[in-house]
Design an enzyme around this catalytic site. Structure first.
Site, PDB file in Angstrom:
ATOM      1  N   SER A 133       0.928  -1.191  -0.182  1.00  0.00           N
ATOM      2  CA  SER A 133       0.096   0.144   0.041  1.00  0.00           C
ATOM      3  C   SER A 133       0.908   1.209   0.136  1.00  0.00           C
ATOM      4  O   SER A 133       2.157   1.074   0.534  1.00  0.00           O
ATOM      5  CB  SER A 133      -0.874  -0.112   1.298  1.00  0.00           C
ATOM      6  OG  SER A 133      -1.666   1.127   1.445  1.00  0.00           O
ATOM      7  N   TYR A 146      -1.721  -1.108  10.816  1.00  0.00           N
ATOM      8  CA  TYR A 146      -1.973  -1.293   9.707  1.00  0.00           C
ATOM      9  C   TYR A 146      -0.731  -0.830   8.675  1.00  0.00           C
ATOM     10  O   TYR A 146      -0.148  -1.544   7.940  1.00  0.00           O
ATOM     11  CB  TYR A 146      -3.365  -0.758   8.905  1.00  0.00           C
ATOM     12  CG  TYR A 146      -3.347  -0.916   7.627  1.00  0.00           C
ATOM     13  CD1 TYR A 146      -3.795  -2.357   6.889  1.00  0.00           C
ATOM     14  CD2 TYR A 146      -3.414   0.030   6.694  1.00  0.00           C
ATOM     15  CE1 TYR A 146      -3.745  -2.281   5.503  1.00  0.00           C
ATOM     16  CE2 TYR A 146      -3.417  -0.268   5.234  1.00  0.00           C
ATOM     17  CZ  TYR A 146      -3.693  -1.386   4.663  1.00  0.00           C
ATOM     18  OH  TYR A 146      -3.727  -1.458   3.206  1.00  0.00           O
TER      19      TYR A 146
HETATM   20  N1  LIG Z   1      -8.858  -0.676  -0.473  1.00  0.00           N
HETATM   21  C1  LIG Z   1      -7.890   0.321  -0.242  1.00  0.00           C
HETATM   22  O1  LIG Z   1      -7.880   1.384  -0.140  1.00  0.00           O
HETATM   23  C2  LIG Z   1      -6.533  -0.668  -0.250  1.00  0.00           C
HETATM   24  C3  LIG Z   1      -5.224   0.353  -0.378  1.00  0.00           C
HETATM   25  C4  LIG Z   1      -3.819  -0.245  -0.330  1.00  0.00           C
HETATM   26  C5  LIG Z   1      -3.809  -1.601  -0.219  1.00  0.00           C
HETATM   27  N2  LIG Z   1      -4.861  -2.419   0.136  1.00  0.00           N
HETATM   28  C6  LIG Z   1      -4.608  -3.672   0.277  1.00  0.00           C
HETATM   29  O2  LIG Z   1      -5.257  -4.423  -0.700  1.00  0.00           O
HETATM   30  C7  LIG Z   1      -5.493  -5.894  -0.121  1.00  0.00           C
HETATM   31  C8  LIG Z   1      -6.882  -6.245  -0.860  1.00  0.00           C
HETATM   32  O3  LIG Z   1      -7.755  -5.441  -0.005  1.00  0.00           O
HETATM   33  P1  LIG Z   1      -9.034  -4.774  -0.763  1.00  0.00           P
HETATM   34  O4  LIG Z   1      -8.846  -3.601  -0.739  1.00  0.00           O
HETATM   35  O5  LIG Z   1      -9.356  -5.610  -1.921  1.00  0.00           O
HETATM   36  O6  LIG Z   1     -10.208  -5.194   0.549  1.00  0.00           O
HETATM   37  P2  LIG Z   1     -11.316  -6.245   0.721  1.00  0.00           P
HETATM   38  O7  LIG Z   1     -12.480  -5.836  -0.529  1.00  0.00           O
HETATM   39  O8  LIG Z   1     -11.794  -6.240   2.305  1.00  0.00           O
HETATM   40  O9  LIG Z   1     -10.666  -7.548   0.377  1.00  0.00           O
HETATM   41  C9  LIG Z   1      -9.795  -8.363   1.301  1.00  0.00           C
HETATM   42  C10 LIG Z   1      -9.444  -9.607   0.886  1.00  0.00           C
HETATM   43  O10 LIG Z   1      -8.758 -10.251   1.970  1.00  0.00           O
HETATM   44  C11 LIG Z   1      -9.275 -11.515   2.290  1.00  0.00           C
HETATM   45  N3  LIG Z   1      -8.900 -12.053   3.749  1.00  0.00           N
HETATM   46  C12 LIG Z   1      -8.910 -10.911   4.689  1.00  0.00           C
HETATM   47  N4  LIG Z   1      -8.517 -11.708   5.844  1.00  0.00           N
HETATM   48  C13 LIG Z   1      -8.296 -13.011   5.363  1.00  0.00           C
HETATM   49  C14 LIG Z   1      -7.688 -13.873   6.027  1.00  0.00           C
HETATM   50  N5  LIG Z   1      -7.429 -14.238   7.395  1.00  0.00           N
HETATM   51  N6  LIG Z   1      -7.584 -15.145   5.513  1.00  0.00           N
HETATM   52  C15 LIG Z   1      -7.944 -15.210   4.050  1.00  0.00           C
HETATM   53  N7  LIG Z   1      -8.383 -14.221   3.617  1.00  0.00           N
HETATM   54  C16 LIG Z   1      -8.694 -12.919   4.169  1.00  0.00           C
HETATM   55  C17 LIG Z   1     -10.626 -11.340   2.237  1.00  0.00           C
HETATM   56  O11 LIG Z   1     -11.398 -12.447   2.111  1.00  0.00           O
HETATM   57  P3  LIG Z   1     -12.472 -13.340   3.118  1.00  0.00           P
HETATM   58  O12 LIG Z   1     -13.148 -12.106   3.679  1.00  0.00           O
HETATM   59  O13 LIG Z   1     -13.077 -14.266   2.199  1.00  0.00           O
HETATM   60  O14 LIG Z   1     -11.434 -14.052   4.101  1.00  0.00           O
HETATM   61  C18 LIG Z   1     -11.037 -10.595   1.139  1.00  0.00           C
HETATM   62  O15 LIG Z   1     -11.167 -11.330  -0.092  1.00  0.00           O
HETATM   63  C19 LIG Z   1      -5.127  -5.886   1.288  1.00  0.00           C
HETATM   64  O16 LIG Z   1      -3.915  -6.422   1.590  1.00  0.00           O
HETATM   65  C20 LIG Z   1      -5.326  -4.304   1.420  1.00  0.00           C
HETATM   66  O17 LIG Z   1      -4.484  -3.962   2.731  1.00  0.00           O
HETATM   67  C21 LIG Z   1      -6.219  -1.896   0.014  1.00  0.00           C
END
Ligand SMILES: NC(=O)c1ccc[n+]([C@@H]2O[C@H](COP(=O)([O-])OP(=O)(O)OC[C@H]3O[C@@H](n4cnc5c(N)ncnc54)[C@H](OP(=O)(O)O)[C@@H]3O)[C@@H](O)[C@H]2O)c1
Length: 250
Positions: A133, A146
């Site tokens: 991120s 985080y």
């Molecule tokens: N959205 C943003 O603004 C942003 C910005 C920078 C980086 N990111 C990063 O992008 C990545 C994806 O996040 P997202 O934004 O797409 O959010 P999201 O829609 O909440 O997706 C998160 C994913 O991670 C999975 N997950 C979480 N905890 C888990 C666990 N213990 N075991 C297995 N799977 C797990 C969830 O699946 P289940 O719930 O099915 O387990 C879900 O598929 C993350 O690493 C986040 O930090 C996001």
């Protein structure tokens, strides 16, 4: 290509799966939410001649990461994407949620990266995309844990990249460093971004089309923010981030 995506049940992982499906002989989708994984599998089965498989696993548990690797070794592309955040003052946020975040964002990612990298180094091919991120480049008041977990991902990846270079390895490593994106992240982290239209599909498309880079930083403002942040002392970036974050409680 055989690709494995963690956190594929939602957000960035799901969008990257949609883009990669037509290019994969085997695509493995990992998350905890079986229903959403199966729905995505059904959707993608129509778009690919290859096989789409789902694995319901809590990657906060090391034994599940080890079992995942044992069941699906030798992937060509690992996308280490599963992760989440939490908003609030460090003294007030839940210790349980912090530790689960560390187990997922750090330990789970670390374990899968090590196990799959060993395969890749042995074969001298393959790629790992670690989803970090923009938060990985600064201290993050009001999301301290985080930001620290993402800092770990950045530093680990930067170091391993150099080791691979020393080996003249053909294995590639990249880090995806987005700013705020519209996904399930906000709800899980109790945060409201008030962002201006950066959607998960666009970020996923940018990520997959820039896999030849190490730092994959979607959108020009976030690229500029990263370059501006790097030379600043931590005390200054912490102040800036605090001011941005304090209006973001979800
Ligand atoms: N959205 C943003 O603004 C942003 C910005 C920078 C980086 N990111 C990063 O992008 C990545 C994806 O996040 P997202 O934004 O797409 O959010 P999201 O829609 O909440 O997706 C998160 C994913 O991670 C999975 N997950 C979480 N905890 C888990 C666990 N213990 N075991 C297995 N799977 C797990 C969830 O699946 P289940 O719930 O099915 O387990 C879900 O598929 C993350 O690493 C986040 O930090 C996001």
């Amino acid at each position: 290509m055989k690709a494995l995506i963690t956190g594929a049940s939602s957000g960035l992982g799901r969008e990257m799966a949609r883009i990669l499906a037509p290019r994969c002989e085997t695509l493995i989708l990992v998350g905890r939410n079986t229903e959403r994984l199966e729905a995505l599998k059904d959707e993608l089965a129509a778009k690919t001649r290859g096989t789409v498989e789902t694995v319901a696993a809590d990657l906060a548990k090391t034994e599940n990461c080890v079992a995942l690797h044992e069941a699906y070794p030798d992937v060509d592309l690992l996308i280490n994407n599963a992760g989440f955040g939490d908003f609030g003052e460090f003294s007030e946020t839940s210790l349980e949620k912090d530790l689960s975040m560390i187990d997922t964002n750090i330990k789970g990612l670390h374990t899968l990266m090590k196990l799959y990298l060993r395969d890749m180094v042995r074969r001298d091919r393959g790629q790992i995309l670690n989803v970090a991120s923009i938060a990985g480049f600064a201290p993050g008041p009001l999301m301290a844990t985080y930001y620290a977990t993402k800092g770990y991902v950045v530093r680990l990846s930067e170091a391993v990249r150099r080791e691979l270079k020393a080996r003249h390895s053909h294995v590639r490593i990249s880090i995806l460093c987005p700013g705020p994106v519209a996904t399930g992240f906000e709800k899980t982290a109790n945060i409201g971004f008030h962002f201006n239209g950066v959607d998960a599909k666009g970020v996923a498309k940018y990520a997959i089309s820039h896999l030849d880079r190490f730092y994959i930083v979607p959108t020009a403002p976030i690229r500029a923010a990263r370059l501006l942040m790097i030379p600043l002392p931590a005390v200054v970036t912490a102040e800036i981030i605090y001011r941005i974050q304090k209006g973001r409680k979800g």
